[in-house]
Design an enzyme around this catalytic site. Structure first.
Site, PDB file in Angstrom:
ATOM      1  N   GLY A  45     -66.425  19.464 -26.524  1.00 16.90           N
ATOM      2  CA  GLY A  45     -64.991  19.461 -26.334  1.00 16.90           C
ATOM      3  C   GLY A  45     -64.681  19.300 -24.857  1.00 16.90           C
ATOM      4  O   GLY A  45     -65.507  19.643 -24.003  1.00 16.90           O
ATOM      5  N   GLN A  50     -59.684  20.234 -17.368  1.00 15.48           N
ATOM      6  CA  GLN A  50     -61.060  20.179 -16.867  1.00 15.48           C
ATOM      7  C   GLN A  50     -61.344  18.898 -16.091  1.00 15.48           C
ATOM      8  O   GLN A  50     -62.371  18.807 -15.416  1.00 15.48           O
ATOM      9  CB  GLN A  50     -62.053  20.312 -18.016  1.00 15.48           C
ATOM     10  CG  GLN A  50     -62.029  21.681 -18.672  1.00 15.48           C
ATOM     11  CD  GLN A  50     -63.047  21.754 -19.776  1.00 15.48           C
ATOM     12  OE1 GLN A  50     -62.778  21.338 -20.904  1.00 15.48           O
ATOM     13  NE2 GLN A  50     -64.223  22.253 -19.447  1.00 15.48           N
ATOM     14  N   CYS A 106     -69.113  26.648 -21.203  1.00 19.93           N
ATOM     15  CA  CYS A 106     -68.021  25.787 -20.777  1.00 19.93           C
ATOM     16  C   CYS A 106     -68.518  24.860 -19.681  1.00 19.93           C
ATOM     17  O   CYS A 106     -69.225  25.300 -18.767  1.00 19.93           O
ATOM     18  CB  CYS A 106     -66.874  26.657 -20.259  1.00 19.93           C
ATOM     19  SG  CYS A 106     -65.437  25.729 -19.708  1.00 19.93           S
ATOM     20  N   LEU A 107     -68.154  23.586 -19.764  1.00 18.84           N
ATOM     21  CA  LEU A 107     -68.569  22.628 -18.747  1.00 18.84           C
ATOM     22  C   LEU A 107     -68.034  23.003 -17.365  1.00 18.84           C
ATOM     23  O   LEU A 107     -68.655  22.683 -16.360  1.00 18.84           O
ATOM     24  CB  LEU A 107     -68.101  21.222 -19.124  1.00 18.84           C
ATOM     25  CG  LEU A 107     -68.722  20.638 -20.395  1.00 18.84           C
ATOM     26  CD1 LEU A 107     -68.057  19.315 -20.753  1.00 18.84           C
ATOM     27  CD2 LEU A 107     -70.224  20.472 -20.249  1.00 18.84           C
ATOM     28  N   HIS A 148     -61.314  27.294 -28.151  1.00 15.68           N
ATOM     29  CA  HIS A 148     -61.827  27.202 -26.777  1.00 15.68           C
ATOM     30  C   HIS A 148     -61.056  26.153 -25.974  1.00 15.68           C
ATOM     31  O   HIS A 148     -60.606  26.417 -24.849  1.00 15.68           O
ATOM     32  CB  HIS A 148     -63.322  26.874 -26.806  1.00 15.68           C
ATOM     33  CG  HIS A 148     -63.952  26.790 -25.460  1.00 15.68           C
ATOM     34  ND1 HIS A 148     -64.727  27.796 -24.951  1.00 15.68           N
ATOM     35  CD2 HIS A 148     -63.917  25.820 -24.515  1.00 15.68           C
ATOM     36  CE1 HIS A 148     -65.148  27.447 -23.740  1.00 15.68           C
ATOM     37  NE2 HIS A 148     -64.669  26.245 -23.456  1.00 15.68           N
ATOM     38  N   GLU A 149     -60.887  24.962 -26.540  1.00 19.44           N
ATOM     39  CA  GLU A 149     -60.185  23.897 -25.822  1.00 19.44           C
ATOM     40  C   GLU A 149     -58.692  24.194 -25.708  1.00 19.44           C
ATOM     41  O   GLU A 149     -58.075  23.906 -24.680  1.00 19.44           O
ATOM     42  CB  GLU A 149     -60.425  22.534 -26.485  1.00 19.44           C
ATOM     43  CG  GLU A 149     -61.875  22.103 -26.530  1.00 19.44           C
ATOM     44  CD  GLU A 149     -62.594  22.177 -25.189  1.00 19.44           C
ATOM     45  OE1 GLU A 149     -61.959  21.912 -24.131  1.00 19.44           O
ATOM     46  OE2 GLU A 149     -63.791  22.501 -25.186  1.00 19.44           O
ATOM     47  N   HIS A 152     -57.891  26.224 -22.746  1.00 23.26           N
ATOM     48  CA  HIS A 152     -57.823  25.475 -21.493  1.00 23.26           C
ATOM     49  C   HIS A 152     -56.397  24.982 -21.210  1.00 23.26           C
ATOM     50  O   HIS A 152     -55.957  25.019 -20.061  1.00 23.26           O
ATOM     51  CB  HIS A 152     -58.773  24.280 -21.501  1.00 23.26           C
ATOM     52  CG  HIS A 152     -60.179  24.620 -21.144  1.00 23.26           C
ATOM     53  ND1 HIS A 152     -60.533  25.165 -19.925  1.00 23.26           N
ATOM     54  CD2 HIS A 152     -61.339  24.482 -21.827  1.00 23.26           C
ATOM     55  CE1 HIS A 152     -61.836  25.347 -19.876  1.00 23.26           C
ATOM     56  NE2 HIS A 152     -62.352  24.946 -21.033  1.00 23.26           N
TER      57      HIS A 152
END
Length: 192
Positions: A45, A50, A106-107, A148-149, A152
């Site tokens: 994702g 991000q 998480c990236l 999760h996304e 963000h």
């Protein structure tokens, strides 16, 4: 084009993102670049904040998780076949079910994975890349990735769900990330 991922400590990760309209400049190119960036970074994702865009846009591909389950995990998410989907201007309508733990990463917060408890199901209203409206309920690992996304675009990170002691124990590692003192195999930008 592969875009750099914004690292923990950057202000954009803490902003509530703005809705966009169908005439948002270069939207299809942005979506294509997000897919390419997500896959190049081995993510499932990616949210627009991000990549330094405070807009309500995220992409997910939970099919990757479902298709790569180990034999003993195959029955872990019954009925969840995964999805590959663009979410624009998303709003959570409802959540339901027992909260369950899963080790999230998480990236934007590389090399840290922690158990986060989230509900089993999420009902979300959104428009797709063609601005067609949808309201759907997702469960299992797909719901997890959506939560999760979605966080963000609301200015939240998975570490916000950790207990205070756990956050204190991670502080030096988080500081290293925000200062760029980490190595990852994808492009990152760090807070100034």
């Amino acid at each position: 084009m592969i875009l750099p991922i914004v690292a923990y400590g950057s202000q954009v990760l803490r902003e509530v993102s703005q809705d966009i309209t169908p005439d948002y400049p270069g939207l299809q190119t942005l979506i294509d670049n997000m897919w390419e960036t997500m896959y190049a970074s081995s993510g499932v994702g990616l949210a627009a904040p991000q990549i330094n865009k405070p807009i309500r846009l995220f992409v997910i591909d939970s099919e990757q998780i479902i298709n790569n389950l180990e034999e003993d995990e195959v029955n872990a998410y019954p009925g969840d076949l995964g999805i590959k989907q663009v979410f624009i201007n998303a709003r959570i309508v409802d959540t339901e079910g027992e909260e369950w733990p899963y080790q999230e990463g998480c990236l934007s917060i590389p090399k840290i994975r922690e158990d986060v408890y989230r509900p089993e199901k999420v009902t979300i209203r959104y428009v797709d890349e063609n601005f067609k409206e949808h309201e759907k309920t997702f469960h299992g690992i797909t719901a997890r990735v959506i939560f999760h996304e979605y966080d963000h675009i609301e200015g939240k990170l998975f570490i916000d769900y950790l207990k205070p002691l756990k956050k204190r124990l991670l502080k030096s590692r988080l500081d290293d990330i925000s200062k760029g003192k980490i190595k990852v195999d994808y492009k990152m930008t760090f807070a100034k």
